[in-house]
Design a protein around this motif. Structure first.
Motif, PDB file in Angstrom:
ATOM      1  N   ILE A  90      44.833  32.122  32.003  1.00 17.91           N
ATOM      2  CA  ILE A  90      46.187  31.873  32.506  1.00 17.91           C
ATOM      3  C   ILE A  90      47.074  33.072  32.179  1.00 17.91           C
ATOM      4  N   MET A  91      47.004  33.548  30.935  1.00 13.91           N
ATOM      5  CA  MET A  91      47.816  34.687  30.523  1.00 13.91           C
ATOM      6  C   MET A  91      47.442  35.930  31.327  1.00 13.91           C
ATOM      7  N   TYR A  92      46.157  36.126  31.539  1.00 12.95           N
ATOM      8  CA  TYR A  92      45.689  37.272  32.329  1.00 12.95           C
ATOM      9  C   TYR A  92      46.273  37.208  33.745  1.00 12.95           C
ATOM     10  N   GLU A  93      46.169  36.054  34.362  1.00 15.12           N
ATOM     11  CA  GLU A  93      46.662  35.920  35.743  1.00 15.12           C
ATOM     12  C   GLU A  93      48.176  36.097  35.811  1.00 15.12           C
ATOM     13  N   LEU A  94      48.906  35.635  34.806  1.00 12.74           N
ATOM     14  CA  LEU A  94      50.350  35.871  34.761  1.00 12.74           C
ATOM     15  C   LEU A  94      50.637  37.374  34.722  1.00 12.74           C
ATOM     16  N   GLY A  95      49.875  38.073  33.889  1.00 15.16           N
ATOM     17  CA  GLY A  95      50.053  39.519  33.792  1.00 15.16           C
ATOM     18  C   GLY A  95      49.710  40.244  35.071  1.00 15.16           C
ATOM     19  N   VAL A  96      48.595  39.885  35.672  1.00 19.34           N
ATOM     20  CA  VAL A  96      48.174  40.522  36.927  1.00 19.34           C
ATOM     21  C   VAL A  96      49.203  40.263  38.019  1.00 19.34           C
ATOM     22  N   TYR A  97      49.721  39.064  38.069  1.00 21.22           N
ATOM     23  CA  TYR A  97      50.771  38.769  39.044  1.00 21.22           C
ATOM     24  C   TYR A  97      51.996  39.663  38.789  1.00 21.22           C
ATOM     25  N   GLY A  98      52.359  39.793  37.519  1.00 25.81           N
ATOM     26  CA  GLY A  98      53.544  40.563  37.165  1.00 25.81           C
ATOM     27  C   GLY A  98      53.454  42.037  37.493  1.00 25.81           C
ATOM     28  N   CYS A 106      52.678  53.248  38.857  1.00 27.92           N
ATOM     29  CA  CYS A 106      52.168  54.384  38.090  1.00 27.92           C
ATOM     30  C   CYS A 106      50.981  54.037  37.194  1.00 27.92           C
ATOM     31  N   CYS A 107      50.876  52.807  36.796  1.00 24.54           N
ATOM     32  CA  CYS A 107      49.911  52.498  35.744  1.00 24.54           C
ATOM     33  C   CYS A 107      49.266  51.114  35.886  1.00 24.54           C
ATOM     34  N   ARG A 108      49.274  50.576  37.066  1.00 27.49           N
ATOM     35  CA  ARG A 108      48.769  49.219  37.311  1.00 27.49           C
ATOM     36  C   ARG A 108      47.334  49.034  36.810  1.00 27.49           C
ATOM     37  N   GLU A 109      46.470  49.971  37.139  1.00 33.87           N
ATOM     38  CA  GLU A 109      45.054  49.827  36.763  1.00 33.87           C
ATOM     39  C   GLU A 109      44.856  49.919  35.252  1.00 33.87           C
ATOM     40  N   GLU A 110      45.617  50.791  34.589  1.00 39.11           N
ATOM     41  CA  GLU A 110      45.523  50.900  33.132  1.00 39.11           C
ATOM     42  C   GLU A 110      45.972  49.603  32.459  1.00 39.11           C
ATOM     43  N   ILE A 111      47.052  49.024  32.963  1.00 42.71           N
ATOM     44  CA  ILE A 111      47.551  47.770  32.403  1.00 42.71           C
ATOM     45  C   ILE A 111      46.545  46.659  32.642  1.00 42.71           C
ATOM     46  N   LYS A 112      46.002  46.605  33.830  1.00 44.75           N
ATOM     47  CA  LYS A 112      45.006  45.577  34.139  1.00 44.75           C
ATOM     48  C   LYS A 112      43.797  45.710  33.220  1.00 44.75           C
ATOM     49  N   LYS A 113      43.387  46.925  32.959  1.00 43.19           N
ATOM     50  CA  LYS A 113      42.269  47.158  32.035  1.00 43.19           C
ATOM     51  C   LYS A 113      42.634  46.666  30.638  1.00 43.19           C
ATOM     52  N   TYR A 114      43.850  46.941  30.205  1.00 45.41           N
ATOM     53  CA  TYR A 114      44.326  46.478  28.891  1.00 45.41           C
ATOM     54  C   TYR A 114      44.317  44.953  28.838  1.00 45.41           C
ATOM     55  N   PHE A 115      44.822  44.328  29.892  1.00 50.11           N
ATOM     56  CA  PHE A 115      44.818  42.863  29.946  1.00 50.11           C
ATOM     57  C   PHE A 115      43.392  42.315  29.816  1.00 50.11           C
ATOM     58  N   LYS A 116      42.467  42.927  30.522  1.00 53.86           N
ATOM     59  CA  LYS A 116      41.072  42.469  30.447  1.00 53.86           C
ATOM     60  C   LYS A 116      40.548  42.567  29.017  1.00 53.86           C
ATOM     61  N   GLU A 117      40.963  43.612  28.337  1.00 54.20           N
ATOM     62  CA  GLU A 117      40.513  43.814  26.952  1.00 54.20           C
ATOM     63  C   GLU A 117      41.097  42.763  26.014  1.00 54.20           C
ATOM     64  N   ILE A 118      42.412  42.607  26.026  1.00 50.29           N
ATOM     65  CA  ILE A 118      43.005  41.690  25.046  1.00 50.29           C
ATOM     66  C   ILE A 118      42.749  40.213  25.367  1.00 50.29           C
TER      67      ILE A 118
END
Length: 121
Positions: A90-98, A106-118
């Motif tokens: 749920i938290m991941y999907e909230l982040g991806v939506y955001g 500028c950094c969507r893919e890096e953030i998505k990678k970070y989300f996948k990690e945490i």
């Protein structure tokens, strides 16, 4: 038994939203997924959060079984339970939506990678 009839009176989506919709709940869960554990850390990174509201929200998360309060000799920390960890998708999907907004071009893919990690996705 008709599932639609059951869900008319008792809805697991509504139940979940009632938990995560409470003010500061998602923010504190996000902080815990990011590795923060201590009361003062939550206060420092959320300066507009009062101590009383923080205490109440942490108690709520404990009562809901999402967080454990661990007290030892030198400090107290708050950690996600297995139930709390299970909110990772749920938290991941909230982040991806955001990050769909232009602000994150500028950094969507890096953030998505970070989300996948945490969130361990």
């Amino acid at each position: 038994m008709d599932v639609k009839e059951i869900l008319k009176d008792q809805c697991p989506i509504r139940d979940t939203v009632e938990v995560i919709n409470r003010k500061w709940t998602v923010i504190l869960l996000w902080d815990m997924f990011n590795g923060y554990e201590h009361f003062n850390e939550f206060k420092d990174i959320n300066s507009e959060l009062s101590s009383n509201v923080l205490s109440d929200t942490l108690k709520f998360l404990i009562d809901e079984g999402l967080v454990n309060k661990i007290i030892n000799e030198s400090n107290t920390k708050y950690v996600l339970t297995n139930k709390g960890q299970s909110l990772n998708r749920i938290m991941y999907e909230l982040g991806v939506y955001g990050i769909q907004s232009d602000d994150y071009d500028c950094c969507r893919e890096e953030i998505k990678k970070y989300f996948k990690e945490i969130f361990e996705i």
